[in-house]
Design an enzyme around this catalytic site. Structure first.
Site, PDB file in Angstrom:
ATOM      1  N   HIS A 588       0.846  -1.187   0.000  1.00 15.19           N
ATOM      2  CA  HIS A 588       0.000   0.000   0.000  1.00 15.19           C
ATOM      3  C   HIS A 588       0.887   1.243   0.000  1.00 15.19           C
ATOM      4  CE1 HIS A 588       1.136  -0.679   4.157  1.00 15.19           C
ATOM      5  NE2 HIS A 588       0.923   0.610   4.376  1.00 15.19           N
ATOM      6  N   ASP A 590       0.925   5.167   1.914  1.00 20.83           N
ATOM      7  CA  ASP A 590       0.323   5.715   3.125  1.00 20.83           C
ATOM      8  C   ASP A 590      -0.602   6.904   2.900  1.00 20.83           C
ATOM      9  OD1 ASP A 590       1.462   3.807   4.684  1.00 20.83           O
ATOM     10  OD2 ASP A 590       3.117   5.041   5.413  1.00 20.83           O
ATOM     11  N   HIS A 660       4.832  -0.053  -0.003  1.00 20.76           N
ATOM     12  CA  HIS A 660       5.498  -0.964   0.919  1.00 20.76           C
ATOM     13  C   HIS A 660       4.500  -1.930   1.531  1.00 20.76           C
ATOM     14  CE1 HIS A 660       4.059   2.478   3.235  1.00 20.76           C
ATOM     15  NE2 HIS A 660       3.959   1.665   4.285  1.00 20.76           N
ATOM     16  N   ARG A 670       5.835  -9.787  16.757  1.00 22.97           N
ATOM     17  CA  ARG A 670       6.585  -8.660  16.187  1.00 22.97           C
ATOM     18  C   ARG A 670       5.992  -7.370  16.717  1.00 22.97           C
ATOM     19  NH1 ARG A 670       5.599  -4.909  11.993  1.00 22.97           N
ATOM     20  NH2 ARG A 670       7.294  -4.518  10.508  1.00 22.97           N
TER      21      ARG A 670
END
Length: 745
Positions: A588, A590, A660, A670
Site C-alpha cells: 500500500h 500511506d 510498501h 513482532r
C-alpha cells in the site's frame, strides 16, 4: 598527408593542432625522458605525484601519521600544480609559429606540408621548453591507470580522514571525510563518520566544504539554476544557466588542453596488419588525442559520485536557458539560445515550434529576428563534428576503437559502412533512456534525504542508494536494548489490561493476532495504575526522538507535526500458518490509494492524504517473517527489504514513490512503533496533545523536541529539483479500493 589550402580555417587549424600534439607526444614519451629521473627534485621542479602518493600510502600502513599526511597532501598539490602548468604551457604556446600561417594560404602540395610541419614543430618545441622549465622528466611521464582511478575516486581523502583523526586534527579529518563522501555518496561508513565529526567539539561548519569544488563549479551552478526554476525566479535562473553554460565550456576546454599537453604512451604493435610504422603510430596517436578530447564531454557531464554521465548535458542547459529567458522577458536572448540549441538538433520539432513562437512574439523587432547562435557554441559544434569525422574514418580504415559520447551526432558524419551498427547502437541507447525515464520517479513531498543525524550513537545503515528508492533511510541505534525491553513490557501490560483491541485478529490477515497502543491510552492506563508512568513517558519520548531524527535527515523545509503514533504488535496464531501465502500487511501507499494495474496512486479519501512522512521503529527480532519491503508501483517488483531489530528506525516519504508492505509473521510476536507525520498543523494528532495535557494536569513534565520553525533550520537547503506529482486529481472508474485502519506499517 597533404591538406589543401581551400579547407576551412577551422578544419585546417584542427589538423595542425593534431600534428603539433603528435610532435610534443613523441618528445614526452621518448625513453630518454625517464632515464635517471628521481621521485623527488631538489631543484624545485614539479615531480611525480604518483610516487609521492605510493610513498604516502606506505607511510599510512606503517602508521607514520605525520609523514603520511605530508606525502598525501603533497601528492594532491603536486598533481594540481602539474595540471595548472600544462594549461599555462598550452596557452603560452598557442601563438608559437603564427608567422608561418600566411604561407599556408599560398602554398600547395608538398611545400604546404613542409610549412605546416614547421609551424607545428615550433609549437611542439615551445611546449617542450615550457614544461621542461617547471616539470622534471619523470614528472612528465604518464601515470598508471590505477593511480588515475585512485585520484578520480578521491581515495587520497579516504586515507587523509584517518590520518588526521589519528593526529587529533578533527577539523581537517572532517574536511577530508566530506570531500571523499561527495564522490562516494553510498559509502555509509564515511557518512556515519561525518555525523560523528559534526558533533565533535572544535569542528565548525567550514570543515564540510568540498575541497575539489573548483573542478565542479558547473554542477553547483546547475543545481542553483534548477532551484531558481522551481521557485519561478526566472531572472536568477537565466543568470545561473548562462554561468553554467560558460563554466561547462571552460571545464571542457581545460580537459581538452590536458589531453593535448599530457604525455601518452606510444601505441603497441598489432602484428602484420597492425600499426608498426611511424605513420601508422602517428595516426594512432592523433586519433587517441581526438578520442581523449571527445571523452571530455563525458567527463564534464558526470556528476561526482555518479557512474554515468548526464546525456546531452550542454544541449539540456541551452534548453533550460532559452525557456528561462523567454519567461524572464528576454526574447532576444531566448532566440540566441534556441538557435544555439538547434545547432545540435536542427530538425527538432519542439525547438522549431518554440522558435516560431518567439519570432511571432517579437513582431517587428528586425534586429532580434536576425539574432545568430552563440559563437562559442557554433565553434564547439563545428570542432566536434570535424573531430568525429576523423575518428569515424579511423574506425573504418585503421581499426581504431571510438565511443561517441554524444546523442546529437548527425548520421551523415558516420561512414556508410558503419551506419547500420551505429543506428542499432543508438536505438538501443535511446530505448534504455526511454525506459530510464519511465522508471525514474521524482518525489514531490518536499523532503530531500541526506541531512545530518543529530543523535549520538545513531548510524545510517541504508540510504536511498542501498534501498533502491527515493527518500528512504534505515537508522540503527535509536533505542538501546533496555529501552526496547521496557516498551515491550509496556505492550504486554497494556494488552493484559485491555488495549481496546482485545487480542482480535489482524484486519489484514486471519493468521495473526493484533494488539495496539496509543500514547493517550498509555497515559490513561498509567493514571489507573495499570502500567508504569515512566514506561508511558518513554513511549511518548520515543516519538519525539524519531521526529527530531527524520526532520533533520530529510531536511524538511517546514514544520513536522505528529499525525498518528501507534505501538503495534502482530503475533502469529499457532497452528494456523501451514500453507500460508498472504502478507502480514498488503502492499500500500500511506497517503494515496494505489492502483497497481494502472500504476496510479489516487490521493483522495479514504486515504490519509495529509500524511507526509512515515516511520517504523522496531523493538525486537525474536520472531519469523515480519520484514518490511518496498516495491515498484506494480506492487509486485520488490526493490528493497528491511529486517527488524531492536532500535532500528525506517523512515520514508508517505507518497507514491514508496509503496510498501510487511511479510507474514509466521512465528512469534513482532512489535514496532508506527509513526506518521504531517506538514499541516490542522491535521496534527490531537490525542497526543490530550495525553500531554493530562500529564500537565498531574503536574508531570514530558520530554519534547524543540519547536521547528516553519521556514526550516538555518543552513538547510530546499530540494534542488522539483518532481512530478505522483497523484491524480481525476477519478478512476470502477477501481477496487482497500481501506485500512491506522495500523499501516
Amino acid at each position: 598527408m597533404a591538406l589543401c589550402a581551400n579547407h576551412s580555417s577551422v578544419y585546417v587549424a584542427l589538423h595542425i593542432s593534431l600534428i603539433h600534439s603528435l610532435f610534443s607526444f613523441f618528445y614526452l614519451t621518448s625513453p630518454v625522458a625517464g632515464i635517471g629521473a628521481s621521485a623527488g627534485s631538489a631543484s624545485g621542479l614539479i615531480t611525480s605525484y604518483d610516487v609521492l602518493y605510493y610513498t604516502g600510502v606506505r607511510a599510512y600502513f606503517s602508521e607514520e601519521w605525520e609523514k603520511a599526511a605530508e606525502l598525501l597532501e603533497k601528492s594532491m598539490s603536486t598533481r594540481e600544480a602539474l595540471f595548472r602548468t600544462r594549461r599555462q604551457c598550452h596557452e603560452e604556446c598557442v601563438p608559437a609559429g603564427y608567422d608561418r600561417l600566411s604561407k599556408l594560404d599560398t602554398e600547395k602540395g608538398n611545400v604546404w606540408d613542409l610549412w605546416a610541419v614547421d609551424w607545428v614543430q615550433r609549437r611542439a618545441e615551445c611546449v617542450r621548453f615550457c614544461l621542461g622549465r617547471a616539470v622534471t622528466p619523470a614528472g612528465q611521464l604518464p601515470v598508471s591507470a590505477d593511480i588515475e582511478y585512485e585520484f578520480s575516486t578521491r581515495n587520497p581523502y579516504n586515507f587523509l580522514q584517518v590520518v588526521y583523526w589519528k593526529l587529533g586534527k578533527v577539523q581537517k579529518a572532517a574536511s577530508a571525510a566530506h570531500t571523499f563522501f561527495v564522490a562516494n555518496p553510498s559509502h555509509l561508513e564515511m557518512r556515519n563518520n561525518i555525523e560523528k565529526y559534526r558533533r565533535m567539539e572544535g569542528v565548525t561548519e567550514d570543515a564540510f566544504q568540498d575541497r575539489e569544488m573548483e573542478t565542479e563549479k558547473h554542477w553547483a551552478l546547475y543545481d542553483s539554476a534548477l532551484t531558481s526554476e522551481a521557485s519561478s525566479d526566472w531572472a536568477h535562473a537565466v543568470e545561473k544557466w548562462r554561468e553554467c553554460v560558460n563554466e561547462t565550456l571552460r571545464q571542457t576546454d581545460e580537459c581538452r588542453a590536458q589531453c593535448e599537453v599530457a604525455s601518452q604512451r606510444l601505441p603497441e604493435n598489432r602484428g602484420e596488419d597492425g600499426m608498426d610504422g611511424v605513420f601508422e603510430k602517428a595516426a594512432a596517436l592523433s586519433l587517441s588525442l581526438l578520442s581523449c578530447q571527445q571523452a571530455c564531454v563525458t567527463q564534464v557531464a558526470t556528476r561526482p559520485g555518479r557512474i554515468s554521465a548526464q546525456e546531452d548535458f550542454l544541449p539540456t542547459q541551452l534548453e533550460h536557458l532559452h525557456i528561462a529567458q523567454f519567461k524572464a522577458g528576454d526574447l532576444g536572448g531566448a532566440v540566441r539560445s534556441l538557435r544555439s540549441l538547434l545547432l545540435f538538433y536542427p530538425s527538432d520539432k519542439d525547438s522549431l515550434s518554440n522558435l516560431e513562437l518567439y519570432t511571432e512574439t517579437l513582431g517587428g523587432d528586425t534586429e532580434a529576428h536576425g539574432t545568430k547562435p552563440s559563437q562559442e557554441i557554433a565553434r564547439y559544434v563545428s570542432r566536434s563534428l570535424q573531430e568525429k569525422k576523423l575518428l569515424y574514418f579511423g574506425m573504418e580504415n585503421l581499426n581504431f576503437n571510438f565511443t561517441d559520447p554524444d546523442l546529437w551526432t548527425p548520421e551523415e558524419v558516420v561512414p556508410e559502412l558503419l551506419r547500420d551498427t551505429w543506428r542499432a547502437e543508438k536505438e538501443v541507447l535511446n530505448e534504455k533512456l526511454k525506459a530510464g525515464e519511465k522508471e525514474v520517479e521524482m518525489d514531490d513531498s518536499g523532503f530531500y534525504a541526506g541531512g545530518p543525524v543529530p543523535q549520538v550513537g545513531v548510524t545510517i545503515s541504508m540510504d536511498d542508494s542501498s534501498l533502491n528508492g527515493t527518500n528512504r533511510v534505515v537508522l540503527d541505534g535509536v533505542l538501546d536494548q533496555k529501552e526496547c525491553n521496557t516498551v515491550l513490557r509496556l505492550a504486554t501490560a497494556a494488552a493484559s489490561a485491555g488495549d481496546g483491541y482485545r487480542g482480535r485478529r489482524s484486519p489484514h490477515t486471519p493468521h495473526e493476532k493484533f494488539e495496539g497502543l496509543t500514547v493517550l491510552r498509555a497515559v490513561k492506563l498509567a493514571r489507573d495504575g495499570m502500567v508504569n508512568q515512566s514506561d508511558a513517558k518513554l513511549l511518548h519520548e520515543m516519538g519525539e526522538r524519531v521526529r527530531t531524527l527524520l526532520h533533520s535527515y530529510f531536511r524538511s523545509p517546514s514544520g513536522l507535526h505528529f499525525s498518528y503514533t501507534h505501538l503495534v504488535c502482530r503475533s502469529a496464531i499457532t497452528g494456523d500458518q501451514e500453507g500460508r501465502l498472504d502478507l502480514s500487511h498488503p502492499v500500500h501507499v500511506d497517503n494515496c490509494l494505489l492502483e497497481p494495474e494502472t500504476r496510479q496512486c489516487w490521493r483522495e479519501p479514504p486515504a490519509f492524504t495529509h500524511r507526509d512522512l512515515s516511520a517504523v521503529l522496531y523493538l525486537n527480532d525474536d520472531f519469523d517473517g515480519g520484514e518490511l519491503f518496498f516495491t515498484d508501483r506494480d506492487a509486485k517488483t520488490v526493490t528493497a527489504r528491511v529486517k527488524p531489530t531492536c532500535g532500528r528506525l525506517v523512515g520514508f516519504s508517505s507518497g507514491p514513490v514508496n509503496p510498501h508492505g510487511v511479510t507474514a509473521v509466521t512465528a512469534g510476536r513482532r512489535c514496532a512503533l508506527a509513526l506518521w507525520f504531517t506538514k499541516e498543523k490542522h491535521h496534527r494528532d490531537m490525542e497526543r496533545e490530550e495525553a500531554e495535557a493530562l500529564w500537565a494536569a498531574d503536574g508531570q513534565s514530558v520530554t519534547k523536541g524543540g519547536e521547528v520553525k516553519e521556514e526550516g533550520r538555518e543552513g538547510t537547503a530546499a530540494p534542488a529539483r522539483s518532481g512530478r506529482s505522483g497523484s491524480q486529481s481525476s477519478r478512476s472508474r470502477g477501481r477496487g479500493r482497500v481501506t485500512g485502519g491506522k495500523d499501516e506499517l
